[in-house]
Design a protein around this motif. Structure first.
Motif, PDB file in Angstrom:
ATOM      1  N   ALA A  22     -16.192  17.286  -3.709  1.00  0.00           N
ATOM      2  CA  ALA A  22     -16.251  16.691  -2.367  1.00  0.00           C
ATOM      3  C   ALA A  22     -16.806  15.273  -2.402  1.00  0.00           C
ATOM      4  O   ALA A  22     -16.351  14.403  -1.648  1.00  0.00           O
ATOM      5  N   LEU A  23     -17.774  15.019  -3.267  1.00  0.00           N
ATOM      6  CA  LEU A  23     -18.286  13.655  -3.404  1.00  0.00           C
ATOM      7  C   LEU A  23     -17.191  12.709  -3.902  1.00  0.00           C
ATOM      8  O   LEU A  23     -17.020  11.598  -3.379  1.00  0.00           O
ATOM      9  N   ARG A  24     -16.442  13.136  -4.905  1.00  0.00           N
ATOM     10  CA  ARG A  24     -15.396  12.288  -5.488  1.00  0.00           C
ATOM     11  C   ARG A  24     -14.226  12.065  -4.538  1.00  0.00           C
ATOM     12  O   ARG A  24     -13.699  10.953  -4.430  1.00  0.00           O
ATOM     13  N   GLU A  25     -13.812  13.159  -3.881  1.00  0.00           N
ATOM     14  CA  GLU A  25     -12.575  13.087  -3.102  1.00  0.00           C
ATOM     15  C   GLU A  25     -12.784  12.630  -1.662  1.00  0.00           C
ATOM     16  O   GLU A  25     -11.828  12.163  -1.032  1.00  0.00           O
ATOM     17  N   LYS A  26     -13.993  12.771  -1.143  1.00  0.00           N
ATOM     18  CA  LYS A  26     -14.241  12.377   0.245  1.00  0.00           C
ATOM     19  C   LYS A  26     -15.301  11.293   0.379  1.00  0.00           C
ATOM     20  O   LYS A  26     -15.038  10.219   0.905  1.00  0.00           O
ATOM     21  N   PHE A  27     -16.521  11.585  -0.080  1.00  0.00           N
ATOM     22  CA  PHE A  27     -17.629  10.676   0.213  1.00  0.00           C
ATOM     23  C   PHE A  27     -17.424   9.292  -0.407  1.00  0.00           C
ATOM     24  O   PHE A  27     -17.483   8.277   0.295  1.00  0.00           O
ATOM     25  N   LYS A  28     -17.174   9.249  -1.700  1.00  0.00           N
ATOM     26  CA  LYS A  28     -17.052   7.957  -2.387  1.00  0.00           C
ATOM     27  C   LYS A  28     -15.931   7.081  -1.799  1.00  0.00           C
ATOM     28  O   LYS A  28     -16.193   5.932  -1.404  1.00  0.00           O
ATOM     29  N   PRO A  29     -14.684   7.578  -1.707  1.00  0.00           N
ATOM     30  CA  PRO A  29     -13.629   6.708  -1.187  1.00  0.00           C
ATOM     31  C   PRO A  29     -13.847   6.295   0.266  1.00  0.00           C
ATOM     32  O   PRO A  29     -13.534   5.154   0.643  1.00  0.00           O
ATOM     33  N   LEU A  30     -14.391   7.192   1.079  1.00  0.00           N
ATOM     34  CA  LEU A  30     -14.590   6.860   2.492  1.00  0.00           C
ATOM     35  C   LEU A  30     -15.698   5.825   2.688  1.00  0.00           C
ATOM     36  O   LEU A  30     -15.570   4.910   3.507  1.00  0.00           O
ATOM     37  N   VAL A  31     -16.787   5.957   1.953  1.00  0.00           N
ATOM     38  CA  VAL A  31     -17.864   4.962   2.046  1.00  0.00           C
ATOM     39  C   VAL A  31     -17.344   3.587   1.648  1.00  0.00           C
ATOM     40  O   VAL A  31     -17.576   2.586   2.348  1.00  0.00           O
ATOM     41  N   GLU A  32     -16.636   3.549   0.535  1.00  0.00           N
ATOM     42  CA  GLU A  32     -16.164   2.254   0.044  1.00  0.00           C
ATOM     43  C   GLU A  32     -15.126   1.636   0.980  1.00  0.00           C
ATOM     44  O   GLU A  32     -15.114   0.421   1.200  1.00  0.00           O
ATOM     45  N   GLN A  33     -14.269   2.481   1.543  1.00  0.00           N
ATOM     46  CA  GLN A  33     -13.253   1.982   2.473  1.00  0.00           C
ATOM     47  C   GLN A  33     -13.872   1.536   3.796  1.00  0.00           C
ATOM     48  O   GLN A  33     -13.613   0.424   4.282  1.00  0.00           O
ATOM     49  N   LYS A  34     -14.682   2.395   4.395  1.00  0.00           N
ATOM     50  CA  LYS A  34     -15.224   2.116   5.720  1.00  0.00           C
ATOM     51  C   LYS A  34     -16.249   0.980   5.717  1.00  0.00           C
ATOM     52  O   LYS A  34     -16.490   0.355   6.756  1.00  0.00           O
ATOM     53  N   SER A  35     -16.858   0.723   4.570  1.00  0.00           N
ATOM     54  CA  SER A  35     -17.821  -0.382   4.485  1.00  0.00           C
ATOM     55  C   SER A  35     -17.148  -1.689   4.077  1.00  0.00           C
ATOM     56  O   SER A  35     -17.828  -2.682   3.822  1.00  0.00           O
ATOM     57  N   ASN A  36     -15.816  -1.680   3.992  1.00  0.00           N
ATOM     58  CA  ASN A  36     -15.050  -2.859   3.563  1.00  0.00           C
ATOM     59  C   ASN A  36     -15.496  -3.372   2.197  1.00  0.00           C
ATOM     60  O   ASN A  36     -15.544  -4.579   1.951  1.00  0.00           O
ATOM     61  N   GLY A  37     -15.848  -2.417   1.327  1.00  0.00           N
ATOM     62  CA  GLY A  37     -16.199  -2.774  -0.042  1.00  0.00           C
ATOM     63  C   GLY A  37     -17.615  -3.260  -0.240  1.00  0.00           C
ATOM     64  O   GLY A  37     -17.998  -3.581  -1.371  1.00  0.00           O
ATOM     65  N   THR A  38     -18.427  -3.284   0.825  1.00  0.00           N
ATOM     66  CA  THR A  38     -19.811  -3.752   0.646  1.00  0.00           C
ATOM     67  C   THR A  38     -20.697  -2.662   0.041  1.00  0.00           C
ATOM     68  O   THR A  38     -21.795  -2.958  -0.431  1.00  0.00           O
ATOM     69  N   LEU A  39     -20.228  -1.423   0.072  1.00  0.00           N
ATOM     70  CA  LEU A  39     -20.971  -0.324  -0.542  1.00  0.00           C
ATOM     71  C   LEU A  39     -20.106   0.340  -1.606  1.00  0.00           C
ATOM     72  O   LEU A  39     -18.956   0.687  -1.349  1.00  0.00           O
ATOM     73  N   LYS A  40     -20.653   0.494  -2.784  1.00  0.00           N
ATOM     74  CA  LYS A  40     -19.995   1.215  -3.874  1.00  0.00           C
ATOM     75  C   LYS A  40     -20.782   2.487  -4.159  1.00  0.00           C
ATOM     76  O   LYS A  40     -22.010   2.513  -4.012  1.00  0.00           O
ATOM     77  N   VAL A  41     -20.089   3.530  -4.578  1.00  0.00           N
ATOM     78  CA  VAL A  41     -20.740   4.818  -4.835  1.00  0.00           C
ATOM     79  C   VAL A  41     -20.558   5.220  -6.288  1.00  0.00           C
ATOM     80  O   VAL A  41     -19.442   5.204  -6.814  1.00  0.00           O
ATOM     81  N   GLU A  42     -21.657   5.570  -6.944  1.00  0.00           N
ATOM     82  CA  GLU A  42     -21.624   6.108  -8.297  1.00  0.00           C
ATOM     83  C   GLU A  42     -22.239   7.506  -8.269  1.00  0.00           C
ATOM     84  O   GLU A  42     -23.346   7.693  -7.754  1.00  0.00           O
TER      85      GLU A  42
END
Length: 344
Positions: free
Chosen positions: A57-77
């Motif tokens: 769920a982190l890989r398929e939902k949280f990471k891509p959505l954070v990065e998309q919705k923040s316009n790339g200002t937030l990256k998730v590892e």
């Protein structure tokens, strides 16, 4: 006199701009959120294997959505499988701000007793009941208590699952618990639960369990069967008692030290992604039970479903735990009743 008025006006103007007090107040402090988005990398730590529903769920939902919705200002590892330390280590990291986010279990309940309530024995009955409780007023109350005491913010409740016993020999009656060397998490409610059932309890963190089972230091352990599968316990265990003796949630938490650095738009992006992650993770966990059971059965594990009498005997054996908590915490009985009523 004119000079004094001029100085006062200058001080007032500076105060309104800087939100700093004149005459000895703290200078340069602000209670407003940042208005300009900076770029950050969010480390998310957890103790689950890579293919556990949490990390899926982190890989398929949280990471891509954070990065998309923040316009790339937030990256998730994502740092799964204790890569940033065991549960206590990464939870402490989130508290002190060296790790931005994490997914612990209820490890904090020693300091925040209310956070342990969802794990009390045989209290939550099924996924629907658990989700209603944790996503409702009670879950909100628990999260607010955690933030007040430990300074970490709960973004979402997610699920580990209903706990069961995996063992190296069959456990099909109360008699079978006697002499059973059982690993339990190092939290008081689980230690008391194992002892109440008649087992010899050895508390230890999840990261040490496989080796302890392999070396026959313990005869069994308790976890949802998704953990039995993802952690490979089926290689060193032969039986599972479908006791469903407790429910363990997880919380997706964020360091308030990091949270306060984010703009309103960045916070919104994280909150929306957290909700999507949690919804997906609950769904994955609920659907995966039969798949996990088939996988473990194919690996040679035997499942034992307790009959009504055995289950009632287990529930009766743990009732002193409730009486102890009712005497210790003034809020406990009322909260338990509210939780039970939500199952009706």
């Amino acid at each position: 006199m004119k000079k004094q008025i001029k100085v006062a006006l200058t001080c007032l103007l500076a105060s309104s701009i800087l939100m700093a007090g004149c005459g000895g107040g703290k200078s340069g402090t602000s209670s407003t959120a940042p208005t300009e988005a900076k770029t950050y990398t969010i480390k998310v730590a957890n103790y689950y294997a890579a293919e556990h529903p949490q990390n899926v769920a982190l890989r398929e939902k949280f990471k891509p959505l954070v990065e998309q919705k923040s316009n790339g200002t937030l990256k998730v590892e994502i740092f799964e499988n204790n890569k940033l330390g065991g549960e206590q280590q990464f939870y402490t990291g989130v508290r002190n701000g060296t790790i931005e986010m994490g997914i612990p279990g209820m490890i904090m309940q020693a300091d925040v007793p209310k956070m342990g309530v969802p794990e009390w024995p045989f209290l939550l009955k099924d996924f629907k009941h658990a989700k209603a409780v944790l996503n409702g007023p009670i879950g909100k109350e628990l999260g607010e208590e955690l933030e007040k005491v430990h300074g970490v913010k709960v973004l979402a409740w997610s699920v580990n699952g209903f706990r069961m016993f995996s063992t190296s020999r069959p456990v099909a009656s109360m008699e079978d618990f006697k002499g059973l060397r059982l690993r339990m998490p190092n939290t008081p409610v689980f230690v008391k639960l194992g002892q109440s059932l008649g087992a010899t309890v050895s508390p230890m963190p999840l990261s040490e369990v496989f080796t302890a089972l392999e070396q026959k230091v313990v005869d069994g352990q308790d976890n949802p069967i998704g953990v039995v599968r993802s952690s490979g316990f089926y290689e060193v265990q032969t039986n599972i008692l479908e006791s469903r003796h407790g429910f363990t949630p997880n919380v997706l938490i964020v360091s308030t030290k990091f949270w306060d650095k984010l703009t309103a738009d960045q916070k919104k992006a994280v909150e929306e992604a957290a909700k999507a992650y949690a919804d997906y993770q609950w769904d994955l966990s609920e659907k995966s039970y039969e798949e996990d059971k088939k996988f473990l059965t194919d690996k040679g594990m035997k499942f034992i479903t307790p009959n009504d009498q055995f289950k009632q005997q287990m529930e009766t054996a743990v009732q002193p735990i409730y009486e102890d908590y009712y005497g210790k915490y003034p809020w406990a009985k009322d909260m338990v009743e509210k939780i039970k009523n939500q199952a009706k």
